[in-house]
Scaffold this active site. Structure first.
Site, PDB file in Angstrom:
ATOM      1  N   GLU A  72       0.821  -1.224   0.000  1.00  0.00           N
ATOM      2  CA  GLU A  72       0.000   0.000   0.000  1.00  0.00           C
ATOM      3  C   GLU A  72       0.849   1.266   0.000  1.00  0.00           C
ATOM      4  O   GLU A  72       2.069   1.214   0.234  1.00  0.00           O
ATOM      5  CB  GLU A  72      -0.946   0.007   1.208  1.00  0.00           C
ATOM      6  N   LYS A 115      -2.784  -2.164  16.024  1.00  0.00           N
ATOM      7  CA  LYS A 115      -2.228  -1.271  17.041  1.00  0.00           C
ATOM      8  C   LYS A 115      -3.271  -0.952  18.065  1.00  0.00           C
ATOM      9  O   LYS A 115      -4.449  -0.821  17.738  1.00  0.00           O
ATOM     10  CB  LYS A 115      -1.920   0.053  16.369  1.00  0.00           C
TER      11      LYS A 115
HETATM   12  N1  PSU Z   1      -2.088   1.614  10.759  1.00  0.00           N
HETATM   13  C1  PSU Z   1      -0.745   1.653  10.805  1.00  0.00           C
HETATM   14  N2  PSU Z   1      -0.067   2.275   9.796  1.00  0.00           N
HETATM   15  C2  PSU Z   1      -0.712   2.822   8.723  1.00  0.00           C
HETATM   16  C3  PSU Z   1      -2.141   2.755   8.683  1.00  0.00           C
HETATM   17  C4  PSU Z   1      -2.783   2.144   9.714  1.00  0.00           C
HETATM   18  O1  PSU Z   1      -0.152   1.170  11.733  1.00  0.00           O
HETATM   19  O2  PSU Z   1      -0.059   3.378   7.832  1.00  0.00           O
HETATM   20  C5  PSU Z   1      -2.863   3.311   7.500  1.00  0.00           C
HETATM   21  C6  PSU Z   1      -3.246   2.192   6.519  1.00  0.00           C
HETATM   22  O3  PSU Z   1      -3.127   2.697   5.207  1.00  0.00           O
HETATM   23  C7  PSU Z   1      -4.711   1.943   6.850  1.00  0.00           C
HETATM   24  C8  PSU Z   1      -5.172   3.345   7.190  1.00  0.00           C
HETATM   25  O4  PSU Z   1      -5.444   1.391   5.786  1.00  0.00           O
HETATM   26  O5  PSU Z   1      -4.085   3.905   7.922  1.00  0.00           O
HETATM   27  C9  PSU Z   1      -6.441   3.328   8.011  1.00  0.00           C
HETATM   28  O6  PSU Z   1      -6.915   4.620   8.157  1.00  0.00           O
HETATM   29  P1  PSU Z   1      -8.379   4.856   8.785  1.00  0.00           P
HETATM   30  O7  PSU Z   1      -8.238   4.428  10.207  1.00  0.00           O
HETATM   31  O8  PSU Z   1      -8.614   6.309   8.622  1.00  0.00           O
HETATM   32  O9  PSU Z   1      -9.302   4.008   7.979  1.00  0.00           O
END
Ligand code: PSU
Ligand code: MN
Length: 304
Positions: free
Chosen positions: A27, A162
């Site tokens: 990604e 996390k």
């Molecule tokens: N968690 C991490 N590192 C990241 C992300 C999440 O430890 O880089 C990123 C990923 O791209 C994930 C996104 O898909 O954040 C999720 O964002 P949201 O919670 O806004 O959906």
């Protein structure tokens, strides 16, 4: 207009797919919004090398000038890393707008899964997925990543979730949506920076072959969804649970005080944790991503 006008493959990925060789998706939100520059670019390029060393062609995915790009050039990765938060963080809802406007977007787990599935890529390595946020009972902040896991046929290798998220609620949500959560050589859900948590995964898997067999079975019976493979951070890179829990709690509190909302929440928390831990969380983060790329490459190789 048809789909092929909107997808752009790098020559290497196109060739690998044509020859039916193993390919894994990577990604790009992790590059622009998940890590600081220049470690983000270094990590993204290192991930591509690790995939190749483990027998898989890496397809880093992003939206560039409205094209759904499957496989990026070094220049494109460098651009996303340098641009950081100024690039649109693109999840499912953002894709049609960016395509219509011919704009750029760094793809989240959800958006990367969608593009990977369109490209015919079955396995995807990342660091952490989005999930049910702490306090979601009032904010309703639940990542679109979970809905995507429920409907898009891509297996996502992550290091668990996390604890910026509510791990228990995230697992409940995945259960409701019918998403299998597999632990690689573990019964417990790893918590990203640490290799365990108080929560159980659905099934323990011992090998990449065993995981590949589950993916094949899911496809063979015509299920449309994906699955989550939780791969614990290697012991030697794991963080002290007390140190990281305190950093996360402080980051969550600061986000609340500052009124951070919506798609800004996850990037804010990620950057804050790196700041509070003086960069030690970033080192762990980089190593767990490498570890996930290795496992995803092995799974993709066994799927052939
Ligand atoms: N968690 C991490 N590192 C990241 C992300 C999440 O430890 O880089 C990123 C990923 O791209 C994930 C996104 O898909 O954040 C999720 O964002 P949201 O919670 O806004 O959906
Ligand atoms: Mn959210």
């Amino acid at each position: 207009m048809n789909l092929s006008e909107h997808i752009k493959f790098s020559p290497k990925v196109e060739q690998a797919l044509k020859e039916n060789r193993p390919v894994i998706a990577l990604e790009s939100t992790i590059i622009s919004h998940g890590m600081p520059y220049p470690q983000n670019v270094e990590t993204a390029l290192a991930c591509e090398n690790i995939a190749r060393e483990n027998g898989a062609e890496p397809a880093t995915i992003a939206i560039i000038q409205g094209k759904l790009c499957v496989g990026l050039t070094e220049e494109e990765i460098d651009y996303l890393g340098k641009a950081g938060l100024s690039v649109t963080k693109a999840s499912r809802r953002d894709i049609p707008i960016l395509v219509a406007r011919k704009q750029d977007g760094a793809t989240t787990v959800a958006a990367t899964m969608i593009i990977a599935a369109l490209a015919g890529i079955k396995v995807f390595a990342t660091g952490g997925i989005g999930g049910v946020h702490r306090g979601a009972e009032t904010t309703m902040d639940i990542s679109a990543d979970l809905e995507e896991l429920a409907q898009t046929p891509v297996a996502v290798v992550c290091a668990g979730a996390k604890s910026i998220l509510d791990l228990g609620l995230t697992l409940e949500y995945l259960e409701t949506k019918g998403v299998p959560v597999l632990g690689y050589q573990t019964e417990m859900l790893p918590a990203f920076f640490t290799n365990t948590s108080e929560f159980k995964v659905d099934y323990r898997m011992e090998s990449a072959q065993e995981i590949a067999d589950v993916i094949s079975a899911q496809r063979a019976i015509g299920f449309s969804g994906g699955m989550l493979i939780a791969n614990p951070i290697p012991e030697k890179y794991a963080m002290d649970a007390k140190v990281i829990d305190k950093a996360i709690a402080d980051a969550v509190k600061e986000a609340e005080q500052k009124g951070i909302q919506g798609k800004d929440t996850t990037p804010f928390l990620l950057a804050k944790i790196v700041e509070i831990t003086g960069g030690s969380s970033l080192k762990a983060n980089i190593q767990l991503v490498f570890n996930n790329v290795r496992l995803a490459s092995q799974i993709a190789s066994k799927l052939q």
